[in-house]
Design a protein around this motif. Structure first.
Motif, short mmCIF file in Angstrom:
data_model
loop_
_atom_site.label_atom_id
_atom_site.label_comp_id
_atom_site.label_asym_id
_atom_site.label_seq_id
_atom_site.Cartn_x
_atom_site.Cartn_y
_atom_site.Cartn_z
N HIS A 211 0.83 -1.22 0.00
CA HIS A 211 0.00 0.00 0.00
C HIS A 211 0.86 1.27 0.00
O HIS A 211 0.32 2.37 0.04
N ARG A 221 -4.82 0.91 10.82
CA ARG A 221 -5.92 0.78 9.85
C ARG A 221 -6.73 -0.50 10.12
O ARG A 221 -7.95 -0.52 10.02
N TRP A 222 -6.00 -1.57 10.48
CA TRP A 222 -6.65 -2.85 10.84
C TRP A 222 -7.58 -2.64 12.04
O TRP A 222 -8.69 -3.17 12.07
N GLN A 225 -10.73 -0.69 10.71
CA GLN A 225 -11.60 -1.47 9.83
C GLN A 225 -12.41 -2.52 10.58
O GLN A 225 -13.34 -3.09 10.04
N GLN A 226 -12.04 -2.79 11.84
CA GLN A 226 -12.88 -3.71 12.62
C GLN A 226 -13.57 -2.98 13.78
O GLN A 226 -14.01 -3.60 14.74
N TYR A 247 -6.39 7.32 6.50
CA TYR A 247 -7.72 7.37 5.88
C TYR A 247 -7.67 7.30 4.35
O TYR A 247 -8.68 7.42 3.70
N ASP A 248 -6.46 7.11 3.79
CA ASP A 248 -6.36 7.14 2.33
C ASP A 248 -6.01 5.77 1.75
O ASP A 248 -5.49 5.67 0.65
N PHE A 249 -6.25 4.71 2.51
CA PHE A 249 -6.06 3.37 1.94
C PHE A 249 -6.95 2.40 2.70
O PHE A 249 -7.45 2.72 3.78
N GLU A 250 -7.14 1.23 2.09
CA GLU A 250 -8.01 0.24 2.72
C GLU A 250 -7.39 -1.14 2.61
O GLU A 250 -6.90 -1.52 1.54
N LEU A 251 -7.39 -1.88 3.71
CA LEU A 251 -6.88 -3.25 3.69
C LEU A 251 -7.95 -4.14 3.06
O LEU A 251 -9.14 -3.94 3.30
N THR A 252 -7.52 -5.12 2.27
CA THR A 252 -8.49 -6.06 1.69
C THR A 252 -8.92 -7.04 2.78
O THR A 252 -8.25 -7.18 3.81
N SER A 253 -10.01 -7.76 2.53
CA SER A 253 -10.46 -8.71 3.56
C SER A 253 -9.41 -9.81 3.73
O SER A 253 -9.22 -10.34 4.83
#
Ligand code: NDP
Length: 277
Positions: A211, A221-222, A225-226, A247-253
């Motif tokens: 990322h 971030r983890w 996201q939970q 706040y500018d990226f997202e972890l995939t599932s």
């Protein structure tokens, strides 16, 4: 940087990322660091009576308010009572002492720091009174296991808004989290970076690289996201900044699962069932 908030069970909003100050000496360096954090966008600060640094935290907060960077109402200040078997009156006195040291007239959140061996019920009654009198915005606990929470809920009039527990990819505390979720108690992660130990973990480094982010940012971030509130500590300006730039990226599932799979039930701090005062 605008940090998002989570609504607690008493409808108060708490920023999902805050600034922790454990193991930092009282003094001008901390006072400056608190102002820096607020300037960079932190709105939540986590201290405790036992950290011995409430004075500098308060000075930093009040200077930021005086400088017009923020208003008191925009901030979310947490401290904790060192519950070594305190009576009702002693707990009220501890709260008043924390306020005096910080130069504030209320706290947003006051927590019982550790459950000890069944020593927390009188303190909880004192926290309930402070809350009912409107002297505090929210009350919660820290380091409570399921059996502590069960006991508390049997006797409490007010459900804690938060349980602040050690939480990071090596210790995901599923049982406590499930219980908290069922009872609408927000989980807050202490030592989210496992006091920096996790930053050299190869899995976390790999995800970070994919990322263009740092290992710390991936872990924080983890948390978000939970739905876990997180309070990383840093005395380094660039890292203070880094830790809210998530706040500018997202972890995939799949990446979330990879991080969950690092769990070993490994604590860096004491076990709440063993830790007595
Ligand atoms: P953390 O997991 O937040 O780790 C802090 C360490 O990581 C410091 O050494 C810091 O170094 C380093 N660090 C921070 N950000 C970065 C980054 N982006 N890159 C590299 N290194 C980084 O540990 P804490 O134990 O302090 O936990 C956080 C907060 O949780 C505490 O400050 C306290 O408020 C709370 N807490 C609550 C407890 C409880 O019983 N309720 C118990 C323990 C903590 P540096 O400062 O040098 O930048």
């Amino acid at each position: 940087m605008n940090v998002k908030s989570i609504t607690l069970n008493n409808h108060i909003k708490m920023p999902e990322v805050g600034y922790g100050v454990f193991r930092v000496e009282d003094g001008p360096e901390l006072e400056r660091a608190v102002q820096t954090a607020i300037k960079l966008g932190y709105r939540s600060i986590d201290t405790a009576a036992i950290y011995g640094n409430e004075e500098s935290v308060g000075k930093g907060i009040n200077k930021a308010i005086e400088a017009g960077i923020v208003s008191r109402e925009e901030l979310f200040v947490t401290s904790k009572v060192w519950n070594n078997g305190l009576s009702y009156d002693e707990t009220i006195a501890a709260y008043e002492e924390s306020l005096e040291k910080m130069g504030l007239d209320y706290l947003d959140l006051y927590l019982i720091h550790w459950p000890g061996k069944e020593k927390y019920m009188e303190s909880w009654k004192a926290l309930e009174s402070l809350y009912k009198e409107g002297r505090i915005k929210a009350i919660g606990v820290s380091n409570f296991q399921v059996h502590h929470l069960e006991h508390l809920l049997e006797e409490a009039e007010i459900t804690p808004v938060v349980n602040q527990i050690e939480f990071h990819p090596k210790l995901i505390q599923t049982e406590v989290r499930d219980f908290c979720q069922k009872h609408n108690i927000q989980v807050e992660a202490w030592s989210p970076l496992m006091n920096a130990e996790l930053l050299s973990n190869e899995t976390i480094k790999g995800i970070a690289q994919s990322h263009g982010k740092s290992p710390a940012q991936v872990i924080l971030r983890w948390d978000l996201q939970q739905g876990v509130i997180t309070i990383p500590k840093s005395m380094t300006e660039s890292r203070i900044q880094e830790n809210i730039s998530i706040y500018d990226f997202e972890l995939t599932s799949e990446q979330m699962d990879q991080l969950d799979a690092l769990n070993e039930g490994l604590r860096s701090g004491p076990d709440p069932d063993e830790f007595d005062f």
